[in-house]
Design a protein around this motif. Sequence first.
Motif, PDB file in Angstrom:
ATOM      1  N   SER A   1      -0.293   0.581  -6.864  1.00 30.90           N
ATOM      2  CA  SER A   1       0.538  -0.111  -5.880  1.00 30.90           C
ATOM      3  C   SER A   1       1.848   0.654  -5.748  1.00 30.90           C
TER       4      SER A   1
ATOM      5  N   PHE B   1      -6.525   4.183  -5.521  1.00 28.14           N
ATOM      6  CA  PHE B   1      -6.906   4.158  -6.926  1.00 28.14           C
ATOM      7  C   PHE B   1      -6.650   5.530  -7.540  1.00 28.14           C
TER       8      PHE B   1
ATOM      9  N   GLN C   1      -8.306   2.995 -11.585  1.00 26.92           N
ATOM     10  CA  GLN C   1      -7.338   1.907 -11.644  1.00 26.92           C
ATOM     11  C   GLN C   1      -6.578   1.839 -10.337  1.00 26.92           C
ATOM     12  N   ARG C   2      -6.395   0.602  -9.834  1.00 27.07           N
ATOM     13  CA  ARG C   2      -5.698   0.383  -8.569  1.00 27.07           C
ATOM     14  C   ARG C   2      -4.227   0.719  -8.723  1.00 27.07           C
TER      15      ARG C   2
ATOM     16  N   THR D   1       0.838  -1.195   0.000  1.00 27.18           N
ATOM     17  CA  THR D   1       0.000   0.000   0.000  1.00 27.18           C
ATOM     18  C   THR D   1       0.874   1.247   0.000  1.00 27.18           C
TER      19      THR D   1
ATOM     20  N   GLU E   1      -7.131   0.284  -0.264  1.00 32.02           N
ATOM     21  CA  GLU E   1      -6.221   0.388  -1.405  1.00 32.02           C
ATOM     22  C   GLU E   1      -6.379   1.770  -2.026  1.00 32.02           C
TER      23      GLU E   1
END
Length: 165
Positions: free
Chosen positions: A149, A125, A146-147, A70, A123
């Motif tokens: 990372s 985005f 969209q995620r 994360t 999470e």
Amino acid sequence: MSELTVTVVRFGLLALLWVFVFSVVAVLRGDLFGTRVTARTLKPAPTRAPRSPAPPGVQPRPPAPSGRRTPGHVVVTEGPLRGTTITLGQQSVLIGRSPESTLILDDDYASARHARIFPKDGEWFVEDLGSTNGTLVGQQRIAGPQRLSVGSALKIGTTVLELRR
């Protein structure tokens, strides 16, 4: 037509002419001097109260996972704001040329409200807000949320942002 009507029409047209002149001057002033950028002060992160020791005979709970995957910061790696860091908290981060944005970009290829980075279910985005030139994650233009990372590269105009822990 009476003289009074002609005089009123003349003053009305004169007032309309001055409104037009002032609006042209305002547009030229905005083009010459740019938008006004308001200074912001960053709030320090809240500190946590120290934990009280566990009562005898009770096993303390292990700490929660640190969320290695994360992101915790957004860092500008390329562009005029290179080196700028924004800590990701619970609020979304608005990116664009607007003075109301969290990260204000002075970039001709960025829209006023270009993109936003937001948390959802633990999470992060990114979402393009209908910009003209689009938002790229890696080398791909995004169409919807969209995620993100750790290590994701986000390109907006000539500015590149990287998500870090």
